[in-house]
Design a protein around this motif. Structure first.
Motif, PDB file in Angstrom:
ATOM      1  N   LEU A  11      12.046  11.700  -7.366  1.00 12.04           N
ATOM      2  CA  LEU A  11      12.925  10.581  -7.025  1.00 12.04           C
ATOM      3  C   LEU A  11      13.168  10.459  -5.521  1.00 12.04           C
ATOM      4  O   LEU A  11      13.701   9.443  -5.066  1.00 12.04           O
ATOM      5  CB  LEU A  11      14.261  10.733  -7.759  1.00 12.04           C
ATOM      6  N   PHE A  12      12.782  11.471  -4.761  1.00 14.45           N
ATOM      7  CA  PHE A  12      12.893  11.368  -3.304  1.00 14.45           C
ATOM      8  C   PHE A  12      12.028  10.225  -2.755  1.00 14.45           C
ATOM      9  O   PHE A  12      12.268   9.719  -1.664  1.00 14.45           O
ATOM     10  CB  PHE A  12      12.492  12.691  -2.639  1.00 14.45           C
ATOM     11  N   ALA A  13      10.995   9.853  -3.514  1.00 16.19           N
ATOM     12  CA  ALA A  13      10.142   8.753  -3.069  1.00 16.19           C
ATOM     13  C   ALA A  13      10.910   7.445  -2.955  1.00 16.19           C
ATOM     14  O   ALA A  13      10.500   6.541  -2.223  1.00 16.19           O
ATOM     15  CB  ALA A  13       8.971   8.585  -4.035  1.00 16.19           C
ATOM     16  N   LEU A  14      12.025   7.337  -3.683  1.00 16.13           N
ATOM     17  CA  LEU A  14      12.843   6.119  -3.594  1.00 16.13           C
ATOM     18  C   LEU A  14      13.376   5.907  -2.180  1.00 16.13           C
ATOM     19  O   LEU A  14      13.600   4.769  -1.764  1.00 16.13           O
ATOM     20  CB  LEU A  14      14.012   6.203  -4.583  1.00 16.13           C
ATOM     21  N   ILE A  15      13.594   6.996  -1.448  1.00  9.55           N
ATOM     22  CA  ILE A  15      14.073   6.881  -0.060  1.00  9.55           C
ATOM     23  C   ILE A  15      13.040   6.127   0.777  1.00  9.55           C
ATOM     24  O   ILE A  15      13.376   5.245   1.569  1.00  9.55           O
ATOM     25  CB  ILE A  15      14.332   8.277   0.540  1.00  9.55           C
ATOM     26  N   GLY A  16      11.758   6.468   0.571  1.00 14.72           N
ATOM     27  CA  GLY A  16      10.706   5.789   1.301  1.00 14.72           C
ATOM     28  C   GLY A  16      10.604   4.324   0.930  1.00 14.72           C
ATOM     29  O   GLY A  16      10.299   3.476   1.774  1.00 14.72           O
ATOM     30  N   ILE A  17      10.871   4.003  -0.342  1.00 13.16           N
ATOM     31  CA  ILE A  17      10.820   2.609  -0.775  1.00 13.16           C
ATOM     32  C   ILE A  17      11.870   1.785  -0.042  1.00 13.16           C
ATOM     33  O   ILE A  17      11.607   0.667   0.412  1.00 13.16           O
ATOM     34  CB  ILE A  17      11.011   2.521  -2.300  1.00 13.16           C
ATOM     35  N   PHE A  18      13.071   2.317   0.104  1.00 13.29           N
ATOM     36  CA  PHE A  18      14.128   1.598   0.830  1.00 13.29           C
ATOM     37  C   PHE A  18      13.718   1.385   2.285  1.00 13.29           C
ATOM     38  O   PHE A  18      13.952   0.323   2.869  1.00 13.29           O
ATOM     39  CB  PHE A  18      15.444   2.373   0.759  1.00 13.29           C
ATOM     40  N   ALA A  19      13.086   2.392   2.885  1.00 16.22           N
ATOM     41  CA  ALA A  19      12.676   2.277   4.287  1.00 16.22           C
ATOM     42  C   ALA A  19      11.650   1.176   4.469  1.00 16.22           C
ATOM     43  O   ALA A  19      11.678   0.434   5.465  1.00 16.22           O
ATOM     44  CB  ALA A  19      12.113   3.611   4.773  1.00 16.22           C
ATOM     45  N   MET A  20      10.755   1.032   3.520  1.00 15.84           N
ATOM     46  CA  MET A  20       9.675   0.063   3.661  1.00 15.84           C
ATOM     47  C   MET A  20      10.143  -1.383   3.522  1.00 15.84           C
ATOM     48  O   MET A  20       9.424  -2.305   3.898  1.00 15.84           O
ATOM     49  CB  MET A  20       8.572   0.373   2.655  1.00 15.84           C
ATOM     50  N   CYS A  21      11.319  -1.580   2.986  1.00 22.70           N
ATOM     51  CA  CYS A  21      11.867  -2.942   2.884  1.00 22.70           C
ATOM     52  C   CYS A  21      12.164  -3.531   4.265  1.00 22.70           C
ATOM     53  O   CYS A  21      12.297  -4.757   4.405  1.00 22.70           O
ATOM     54  CB  CYS A  21      13.130  -2.940   2.037  1.00 22.70           C
ATOM     55  N   PHE A  22      12.273  -2.675   5.284  1.00 18.22           N
ATOM     56  CA  PHE A  22      12.573  -3.164   6.628  1.00 18.22           C
ATOM     57  C   PHE A  22      11.316  -3.664   7.351  1.00 18.22           C
ATOM     58  O   PHE A  22      11.415  -4.339   8.372  1.00 18.22           O
ATOM     59  CB  PHE A  22      13.219  -2.052   7.461  1.00 18.22           C
ATOM     60  N   GLY A  23      10.135  -3.313   6.832  1.00 19.84           N
ATOM     61  CA  GLY A  23       8.897  -3.658   7.517  1.00 19.84           C
ATOM     62  C   GLY A  23       8.649  -5.147   7.681  1.00 19.84           C
ATOM     63  O   GLY A  23       8.415  -5.621   8.807  1.00 19.84           O
ATOM     64  N   LEU A  34       0.818  -1.212   0.000  1.00 12.63           N
ATOM     65  CA  LEU A  34       0.000   0.000   0.000  1.00 12.63           C
ATOM     66  C   LEU A  34       0.853   1.263   0.000  1.00 12.63           C
ATOM     67  O   LEU A  34       0.636   2.186  -0.796  1.00 12.63           O
ATOM     68  CB  LEU A  34      -0.911   0.006   1.226  1.00 12.63           C
ATOM     69  N   LEU A  35       1.816   1.311   0.907  1.00 17.85           N
ATOM     70  CA  LEU A  35       2.664   2.501   1.013  1.00 17.85           C
ATOM     71  C   LEU A  35       3.572   2.647  -0.206  1.00 17.85           C
ATOM     72  O   LEU A  35       3.812   3.763  -0.683  1.00 17.85           O
ATOM     73  CB  LEU A  35       3.488   2.430   2.297  1.00 17.85           C
ATOM     74  N   LEU A  36       4.067   1.523  -0.719  1.00 17.44           N
ATOM     75  CA  LEU A  36       4.902   1.580  -1.917  1.00 17.44           C
ATOM     76  C   LEU A  36       4.111   2.088  -3.113  1.00 17.44           C
ATOM     77  O   LEU A  36       4.632   2.827  -3.950  1.00 17.44           O
ATOM     78  CB  LEU A  36       5.479   0.196  -2.221  1.00 17.44           C
ATOM     79  N   GLY A  37       2.836   1.677  -3.186  1.00 14.36           N
ATOM     80  CA  GLY A  37       2.010   2.120  -4.305  1.00 14.36           C
ATOM     81  C   GLY A  37       1.862   3.627  -4.342  1.00 14.36           C
ATOM     82  O   GLY A  37       1.863   4.240  -5.418  1.00 14.36           O
ATOM     83  N   ILE A  38       1.742   4.243  -3.170  1.00 18.45           N
ATOM     84  CA  ILE A  38       1.616   5.708  -3.094  1.00 18.45           C
ATOM     85  C   ILE A  38       2.870   6.373  -3.652  1.00 18.45           C
ATOM     86  O   ILE A  38       2.795   7.363  -4.397  1.00 18.45           O
ATOM     87  CB  ILE A  38       1.373   6.139  -1.642  1.00 18.45           C
ATOM     88  N   LEU A  39       4.030   5.827  -3.307  1.00 17.84           N
ATOM     89  CA  LEU A  39       5.295   6.428  -3.731  1.00 17.84           C
ATOM     90  C   LEU A  39       5.629   6.090  -5.185  1.00 17.84           C
ATOM     91  O   LEU A  39       6.064   6.949  -5.958  1.00 17.84           O
ATOM     92  CB  LEU A  39       6.422   5.951  -2.807  1.00 17.84           C
TER      93      LEU A  39
END
Length: 523
Positions: free
Chosen positions: A307-319, A196-201
């Protein structure tokens, strides 16, 4: 090829009922003597054999199926956000000003809110497989109009209509709660929440890049292809899990029951308020970030900002790994507190350093996404235990609070940025997280009342038993050795016991129908 599989369930603990009995599904395509209408219904409602429900051998929520749900969640919710980076292009295309074009994201959010309130509770009434497939098919088919129309009014109407039915991820999440065993529920939920969060980014990145190099319509054509891909994959692999309320529910009473739950379950109210406060910071950051990075001293291009959204994508991999190692094993409230501390730390760093160093917003993006994800997964883990037969309505209450928080975050963040800049809007976000932490500490994980820390401070979860491969959904007696102490676990046990009691007459009725059908077929 690695494909989703449906295998026997692995474990059951006290607080989870046996899987519900099968209803009369009508899996066969046709039988002699049936009317044309009945045959057409069976054809449309046909379920591949691998997805058919068998009460004697319930499904196991495999990792491949979990990933499919995450993929579907990501590229379904993305439909709401493709328009955000290209509003200027849409204004040029439809010859309207910026104020008029802002109706597009506004109606998208309004449609999504309507779907949350009016469609999601129906997941407690209908079987999820045909309901989800119908919504995805409708969204994909109506989306064709968005790809080809040249009328602004048709475009905003279809935007509202497709957003209304873009709520299938919120139907999948309670289904995960039904399918996943308790000792893996948090990690299973985390994969779908990450989607869900990745889809937003991802929507913002794809839309900006595709529109920058081609036409804005191409991102809508790409979304159309993704919707039909999701529809095909779900038709092939989505389990045909029975309705959790086979006797039916009155629709209006069902909606009212959402309000009633808020007066009945303190843990749900606590989760909703925390979710509201936390989600305000997410939208406040991502909307005001554009203003910060596009102005001095940064002066970044729209593509670089996207491209700043890529930072959030990396963070979500830890979930998912965190959920598997921590949330599945400790009381959810402590993970919520941990997530809020991550958020407030990142926001504080980004707010007071972001005006002179880019490191501040980067750290804030990483930590706010990581903290939000941790908090959301833990909140869902806590609330899905309170009302097993009403998980879709519980999810509706929680998501409406989160959605309201997002709207407040956008409006408050933009208003404060206009008056006092980046520091003032960020300071408001710190205040919201501070309030969320107060709410966390106001009520302990085993407190039965609305406020207090009664029942102890224990960290380990007591509502799940160690994994045992010899225990299936029918292994209640062996699995029930674990002790349940928290109030939400007690409510879960009561609800599940009710499921077991109600299941037997339906099971007997189903078996009788199947025997009659077999006798007719043999004749």
């Amino acid at each position: 090829m690695f494909t989703p599989t449906l295998q026997p369930a692995e474990s059951l603990t006290k607080g989870d009922a046996p899987a519900p009995p099968a209803s009369s599904h009508g899996y066969e395509l046709s039988r002699r003597g049936q009317s044309f209408g009945r045959r057409l219904y069976l054809l449309v409602n046909y379920t591949p054999e691998r997805c058919r429900y068998n009460p004697e051998e319930p499904f196991r929520f495999s990792m491949a199926l979990n990933l499919l749900f995450g993929f579907a969640a990501a590229f379904t919710v993305a439909n709401l956000y493709y328009n955000h980076p290209i509003l200027n292009k849409l204004a040029e295309e439809f010859h309207v000003n910026q104020e008029r074009v802002s109706l597009i994201p506004t109606l998208a959010q309004a449609g999504y809110a309507g779907g949350l309130l009016f469609f999601c509770p129906l997941g407690d009434h209908f079987k999820r497989r045909p309901f989800v497939l119908l919504l995805v098919w409708f969204t994909a088919t109506a989306w064709i109009g968005l790809c080809i129309t040249n009328s602004f009014y048709v475009f905003i109407f279809l935007t509202f209509l497709t957003s209304l039915t873009t709520v299938t991820p919120q139907l999948m999440l309670p289904l995960v709660g039904d399918l996943a065993p308790p000792n893996r529920r948090a990690s299973a939920l985390s994969i779908v929440v990450s989607g869900l969060l990745l889809g937003i980014l991802i929507a913002r990145i794809l839309s900006g890049v595709v529109t920058d190099f081609t036409s804005w319509r191409n991102i809508y054509w790409l979304a159309l292809a993704l919707q039909y891909t999701i529809l095909t994959l779900l038709w092939l692999f989505l389990p045909d899990y029975p309705s959790t309320n086979p006797d039916g529910l009155n629709y209006f009473k069902m909606l009212w029951s959402i309000v009633a739950m808020l007066f009945k379950y303190p843990v749900l109210v606590q989760a909703c308020l925390i979710g509201f406060c936390t989600s305000t910071t997410f939208t406040s950051y991502w909307t005001t970030l554009t203003f910060l990075l596009s102005s001095s001293p940064y002066n970044y291009s729209p593509l670089t900002i996207g491209l700043f959204a890529l930072i959030g994508i990396f963070a979500m991999c830890f979930g998912p790994p965190y959920s598997r190692l921590v949330i599945d094993k400790i009381v959810p409230l402590y993970s919520i507190i941990f997530g809020e501390i991550i958020c407030i730390t990142g926001i504080t760093i980004g707010t007071y350093t972001g005006t002179f160093t880019i490191a501040g917003p980067i750290i804030q993006a990483f930590m706010i996404d990581l903290g939000l994800q941790t908090s959301q997964i833990a909140n869902r883990t806590a609330i899905y235990a309170i009302e097993p037969k009403a998980r879709n309505r519980v999810n509706t209450a929680y998501m409406l609070s989160v959605f309201c928080g997002q709207l407040v975050g956008t409006s408050v963040g933009n208003a404060l940025y206009a008056r006092g800049g980046w520091v003032r809007s960020g300071s408001a976000s710190i205040g919201f997280i501070g309030l969320a932490l107060i709410l966390c500490f106001a009520r302990g994980p085993r407190e039965k009342r609305w406020v207090g820390w009664g029942g102890g401070w224990g960290i380990r979860r007591t509502d799940v038993a160690p994994k045992n491969k010899n225990i299936g959904f029918q292994g209640n007696e062996k699995a029930s050795e674990s002790t349940i102490k928290s109030p939400e676990d007690e409510e879960s046990t009561k609800g599940k016991a009710a499921d077991v009691t109600a299941a037997e007459p339906v099971r007997q009725d189903t078996q009788g129908k199947l025997r009659k059908e077999e006798k007719l077929a043999s004749n």
